[in-house]
Design a protein around this motif. Structure first.
Motif, PDB file in Angstrom:
ATOM      1  N   ALA A  83      14.017  11.920   5.492  1.00  0.00           N
ATOM      2  CA  ALA A  83      13.878  13.334   5.608  1.00  0.00           C
ATOM      3  C   ALA A  83      12.274  13.357   5.492  1.00  0.00           C
ATOM      4  O   ALA A  83      11.778  12.661   4.703  1.00  0.00           O
ATOM      5  N   TYR A  84      11.796  14.276   6.430  1.00  0.00           N
ATOM      6  CA  TYR A  84      10.278  14.336   6.599  1.00  0.00           C
ATOM      7  C   TYR A  84       9.810  15.359   5.151  1.00  0.00           C
ATOM      8  O   TYR A  84       8.810  14.728   4.762  1.00  0.00           O
ATOM      9  N   ASN A  85      10.276  16.289   5.053  1.00  0.00           N
ATOM     10  CA  ASN A  85       9.769  17.136   3.782  1.00  0.00           C
ATOM     11  C   ASN A  85       8.166  17.273   3.952  1.00  0.00           C
ATOM     12  O   ASN A  85       7.556  16.804   2.825  1.00  0.00           O
ATOM     13  N   GLU A  86       7.798  17.830   4.913  1.00  0.00           N
ATOM     14  CA  GLU A  86       6.366  18.140   5.064  1.00  0.00           C
ATOM     15  C   GLU A  86       5.616  16.802   4.946  1.00  0.00           C
ATOM     16  O   GLU A  86       4.381  16.822   4.737  1.00  0.00           O
ATOM     17  N   GLY A  87       5.938  15.959   5.190  1.00  0.00           N
ATOM     18  CA  GLY A  87       5.437  14.457   5.397  1.00  0.00           C
ATOM     19  C   GLY A  87       6.107  13.569   4.761  1.00  0.00           C
ATOM     20  O   GLY A  87       7.123  13.741   3.944  1.00  0.00           O
TER      21      GLY A  87
ATOM     22  N   THR B 226       5.789   3.338   0.347  1.00  0.00           N
ATOM     23  CA  THR B 226       5.162   2.036   0.015  1.00  0.00           C
ATOM     24  C   THR B 226       5.327   1.115   1.109  1.00  0.00           C
ATOM     25  O   THR B 226       6.545   0.682   1.166  1.00  0.00           O
ATOM     26  N   ALA B 227       4.435   0.729   1.906  1.00  0.00           N
ATOM     27  CA  ALA B 227       4.686  -0.314   2.858  1.00  0.00           C
ATOM     28  C   ALA B 227       4.062  -1.986   2.628  1.00  0.00           C
ATOM     29  O   ALA B 227       3.100  -1.941   1.859  1.00  0.00           O
ATOM     30  N   GLU B 228       4.750  -2.797   2.938  1.00  0.00           N
ATOM     31  CA  GLU B 228       4.524  -4.043   2.699  1.00  0.00           C
ATOM     32  C   GLU B 228       4.004  -4.633   4.171  1.00  0.00           C
ATOM     33  O   GLU B 228       4.244  -4.181   5.300  1.00  0.00           O
ATOM     34  N   PRO B 229       3.226  -5.885   3.982  1.00  0.00           N
ATOM     35  CA  PRO B 229       2.528  -6.254   5.217  1.00  0.00           C
ATOM     36  C   PRO B 229       3.579  -6.536   6.186  1.00  0.00           C
ATOM     37  O   PRO B 229       3.313  -6.620   7.516  1.00  0.00           O
ATOM     38  N   ASP B 230       4.913  -6.907   5.967  1.00  0.00           N
ATOM     39  CA  ASP B 230       5.843  -7.256   7.177  1.00  0.00           C
ATOM     40  C   ASP B 230       6.288  -5.832   7.727  1.00  0.00           C
ATOM     41  O   ASP B 230       7.306  -5.914   8.462  1.00  0.00           O
ATOM     42  N   GLY B 231       6.050  -4.763   7.220  1.00  0.00           N
ATOM     43  CA  GLY B 231       6.492  -3.512   7.901  1.00  0.00           C
ATOM     44  C   GLY B 231       7.672  -2.830   6.835  1.00  0.00           C
ATOM     45  O   GLY B 231       7.860  -1.692   7.243  1.00  0.00           O
ATOM     46  N   THR B 232       8.152  -3.339   5.784  1.00  0.00           N
ATOM     47  CA  THR B 232       9.307  -2.900   5.181  1.00  0.00           C
ATOM     48  C   THR B 232       8.625  -1.743   4.373  1.00  0.00           C
ATOM     49  O   THR B 232       7.418  -1.690   3.883  1.00  0.00           O
ATOM     50  N   LEU B 233       9.295  -0.525   4.336  1.00  0.00           N
ATOM     51  CA  LEU B 233       9.147   0.511   3.783  1.00  0.00           C
ATOM     52  C   LEU B 233       9.923   1.010   2.800  1.00  0.00           C
ATOM     53  O   LEU B 233      11.310   1.116   2.793  1.00  0.00           O
ATOM     54  N   THR B 234       9.286   1.500   1.755  1.00  0.00           N
ATOM     55  CA  THR B 234      10.103   2.391   0.581  1.00  0.00           C
ATOM     56  C   THR B 234       9.747   3.506   0.492  1.00  0.00           C
ATOM     57  O   THR B 234       8.547   3.815   0.073  1.00  0.00           O
ATOM     58  N   ASN B 235      10.792   4.455   0.654  1.00  0.00           N
ATOM     59  CA  ASN B 235      10.439   5.845   0.783  1.00  0.00           C
ATOM     60  C   ASN B 235      10.444   6.530  -0.694  1.00  0.00           C
ATOM     61  O   ASN B 235      11.479   6.239  -1.453  1.00  0.00           O
ATOM     62  N   HIS B 236       9.429   7.140  -1.180  1.00  0.00           N
ATOM     63  CA  HIS B 236       9.291   7.717  -2.362  1.00  0.00           C
ATOM     64  C   HIS B 236      10.386   8.611  -2.678  1.00  0.00           C
ATOM     65  O   HIS B 236      10.687   8.603  -3.880  1.00  0.00           O
ATOM     66  N   ALA B 237      10.787   9.533  -1.742  1.00  0.00           N
ATOM     67  CA  ALA B 237      11.669  10.412  -2.066  1.00  0.00           C
ATOM     68  C   ALA B 237      13.115  10.066  -2.380  1.00  0.00           C
ATOM     69  O   ALA B 237      13.655  10.907  -3.320  1.00  0.00           O
TER      70      ALA B 237
ATOM     71  N   TYR C  14      13.360   1.061   4.326  1.00  0.00           N
ATOM     72  CA  TYR C  14      13.359   1.469   5.660  1.00  0.00           C
ATOM     73  C   TYR C  14      12.720   0.267   6.606  1.00  0.00           C
ATOM     74  O   TYR C  14      11.721  -0.013   5.984  1.00  0.00           O
ATOM     75  N   SER C  15      13.125   0.409   7.786  1.00  0.00           N
ATOM     76  CA  SER C  15      12.164  -0.329   8.763  1.00  0.00           C
ATOM     77  C   SER C  15      11.120   0.361   9.266  1.00  0.00           C
ATOM     78  O   SER C  15      10.041  -0.520   9.712  1.00  0.00           O
ATOM     79  N   TYR C  16      11.277   1.410   9.526  1.00  0.00           N
ATOM     80  CA  TYR C  16      10.396   2.294  10.176  1.00  0.00           C
ATOM     81  C   TYR C  16      10.735   3.925   9.727  1.00  0.00           C
ATOM     82  O   TYR C  16      11.446   4.095   9.270  1.00  0.00           O
ATOM     83  N   LEU C  17       9.555   4.912  10.307  1.00  0.00           N
ATOM     84  CA  LEU C  17      10.027   6.149  10.034  1.00  0.00           C
ATOM     85  C   LEU C  17      10.415   6.794  11.557  1.00  0.00           C
ATOM     86  O   LEU C  17       9.793   6.411  12.599  1.00  0.00           O
ATOM     87  N   PHE C  18      11.089   7.482  11.660  1.00  0.00           N
ATOM     88  CA  PHE C  18      12.096   8.014  12.527  1.00  0.00           C
ATOM     89  C   PHE C  18      11.889   9.698  13.179  1.00  0.00           C
ATOM     90  O   PHE C  18      12.217  10.216  12.074  1.00  0.00           O
ATOM     91  N   TRP C  19      11.562  10.064  14.185  1.00  0.00           N
ATOM     92  CA  TRP C  19      11.846  11.476  14.273  1.00  0.00           C
ATOM     93  C   TRP C  19      12.175  11.789  15.919  1.00  0.00           C
ATOM     94  O   TRP C  19      11.787  10.969  16.811  1.00  0.00           O
ATOM     95  N   GLU C  20      12.635  13.009  16.053  1.00  0.00           N
ATOM     96  CA  GLU C  20      12.860  13.425  17.420  1.00  0.00           C
ATOM     97  C   GLU C  20      12.318  14.937  17.425  1.00  0.00           C
ATOM     98  O   GLU C  20      12.456  15.503  16.456  1.00  0.00           O
TER      99      GLU C  20
ATOM    100  N   THR D 293       0.875  -1.101   0.135  1.00  0.00           N
ATOM    101  CA  THR D 293      -0.008  -0.062  -0.004  1.00  0.00           C
ATOM    102  C   THR D 293       0.815   1.217   0.075  1.00  0.00           C
ATOM    103  O   THR D 293       2.018   1.372   0.699  1.00  0.00           O
ATOM    104  N   ASP D 294       0.327   2.372  -0.721  1.00  0.00           N
ATOM    105  CA  ASP D 294       1.012   3.432  -0.651  1.00  0.00           C
ATOM    106  C   ASP D 294       0.360   4.224   0.582  1.00  0.00           C
ATOM    107  O   ASP D 294      -0.870   4.411   0.440  1.00  0.00           O
ATOM    108  N   ILE D 295       1.505   4.848   1.455  1.00  0.00           N
ATOM    109  CA  ILE D 295       0.831   5.361   2.633  1.00  0.00           C
ATOM    110  C   ILE D 295       1.673   6.889   2.622  1.00  0.00           C
ATOM    111  O   ILE D 295       2.776   6.914   2.424  1.00  0.00           O
ATOM    112  N   SER D 296       0.657   7.878   3.096  1.00  0.00           N
ATOM    113  CA  SER D 296       0.952   9.229   3.610  1.00  0.00           C
ATOM    114  C   SER D 296       1.103   9.411   5.160  1.00  0.00           C
ATOM    115  O   SER D 296      -0.048   9.107   5.664  1.00  0.00           O
ATOM    116  N   VAL D 297       2.203   9.676   5.598  1.00  0.00           N
ATOM    117  CA  VAL D 297       2.142  10.286   7.017  1.00  0.00           C
ATOM    118  C   VAL D 297       2.604  11.617   7.240  1.00  0.00           C
ATOM    119  O   VAL D 297       3.659  12.038   6.723  1.00  0.00           O
ATOM    120  N   GLU D 298       1.639  12.318   8.075  1.00  0.00           N
ATOM    121  CA  GLU D 298       1.981  13.407   8.479  1.00  0.00           C
ATOM    122  C   GLU D 298       1.921  13.804  10.066  1.00  0.00           C
ATOM    123  O   GLU D 298       1.222  13.135  10.533  1.00  0.00           O
TER     124      GLU D 298
END
Length: 365
Positions: free
Chosen positions: A216-220, A224-235, A240-246, A198-203
């Motif tokens: 990089a967040y870049n305003e969001g 593309t996420a797989e059922p096992d949690g693997t993420l492919t960043n469109h930018a 990636y395994s997850y999205l990280f922020w502080e 699934t293509d997913i947007s997170v803000e």
């Protein structure tokens, strides 16, 4: 008194990390001398640039962090288990070099690098296979600096004007209206588990200032996420395994309910509570690996998981909307003696449909 652990990256290890090199796709490692500061102390260090990222040897970083990062909880030693073919990162131990090991120099020529397949542990606990990406160059394993800094709870910044990487062990703090001195919101990570690709947007709507995001967040984030949690960043097209922020400036802390836990009981407490809330072993092990050094040496910790106040101060807008979501944000205070506090009731996640899990935390002084 400082605790010392010998660094056991021997010639035996060099052979084991590289044994599958011929079966793995090669990438180019470009030698580089990079200035890095450790709590303000400057050191020009050798590394390799691979696909635009700087990769350093664990032994080199262990030496400089032990020597120049003030807070002991960020220090680490390294040992190697020849039987298991695993590297054990020993958090809160000081690094002591092994006498007689030949110095390695990167030279000036580009070299072949292959993806490392040596299993990593932290204080004996296995990390997920994809937790830290490493590459083997000439029998030595190099790891991405940002991944290592994240594991150790260090702040890492790039000073573009001076072309310097800045590592610091000091945690930014601010004061809430109750007079609590609060560390920044540290290491919230977001896992996405759709039922199908699934293509997913997170803000993220955060009341404070974001200090680090990865990718990089870049305003969001758009992934593309797989059922096992693997993420492919469109930018950037990377995995990636997850999205990280502080961030700095998070809202009020609520300690009206919670738990009083001996520092020595941290692991069993977190394993019990986090698994009961519905987190998987991968998720709660990553949580424990990060937070254990902040908790285990305290006599007691007052721990309270923040719910509504966290949701209000750090709103997540996710499209498509998740079917179920668990956001675990742990606030804690180190205390010398146990106190009475009503025990906190914790939610239980139902992992059905599109599921989102987030964890993070902060220290209150």
């Amino acid at each position: 008194m400082k605790r010392f652990f010998a660094m056991m990256l021997t010639m035996t290890m060099m052979g084991t990390t590289a044994y599958a090199a011929e079966e793995r796709e090669k990438v180019t490692a470009i030698p580089k001398w990079q200035e890095v500061t450790f709590d303000g102390h400057s050191k020009v260090m050798q590394c390799y640039n691979i696909d635009g990222y700087n990769y350093f040897r664990l032994r080199d970083m262990a030496q400089e962090i032990t020597d120049h990062i003030d807070k002991h909880r960020h220090h680490f030693g390294v040992s190697y288990d020849n039987e298991e073919k695993s590297i054990n990162i020993l958090r809160t131990y000081d690094y002591e070099p092994i006498a007689g090991i030949k110095e390695y120099l990167i030279g000036s020529e580009a070299k072949d690098a292959v993806l490392a397949n040596t299993r990593l542990k932290v204080n004996g606990a296995k990390l997920p296979v994809d937790y830290m990406k490493g590459y083997v160059v000439e029998g030595y394993t190099f790891y991405k600096l940002r991944d290592l800094a994240e594991l150790l709870g260090l702040s890492v910044e790039w000073c573009a004007a001076d072309k310097v990487i800045e590592l610091t062990g000091e945690t930014p703090t601010y004061t809430d209206s109750n007079g609590n001195s609060i560390s920044a919101a540290r290491k919230p990570v977001i896992y996405l588990y759709p039922e199908e690709t699934t293509d997913i947007s997170v803000e993220l709507e955060y009341d404070g200032n974001l200090t680090v995001t990865y990718p990089a967040y870049n305003e969001g984030w758009k992934v593309t996420a797989e059922p096992d949690g693997t993420l492919t960043n469109h930018a950037d097209g990377r995995e990636y395994s997850y999205l990280f922020w502080e961030g700095e400036g998070y809202g009020e802390m609520d300690f009206s309910e919670g738990f009083v836990v001996k520092g020595e009981d941290t692991v069993s407490f977190l394993q019990d509570k986090l698994s009961a809330m519905g987190m998987t072993p991968r998720e709660y092990n990553e949580f424990i690996v990060y937070w254990l050094p902040y908790l285990q040496d305290n006599a007691y910790n007052l721990i309270s998981f923040q719910w509504e106040n966290y949701d209000e101060s750090a709103k997540l807008n996710i499209t498509p909307e998740p079917d179920n979501m668990l956001r675990v944000f742990m606030a804690f205070k180190a205390i010398d003696e146990p106190i009475e506090v009503p025990e906190q009731k914790l939610p239980v996640l139902e992992r059905e449909g599109f599921t989102v899990v987030e964890w993070g935390g902060t220290e209150v002084h």
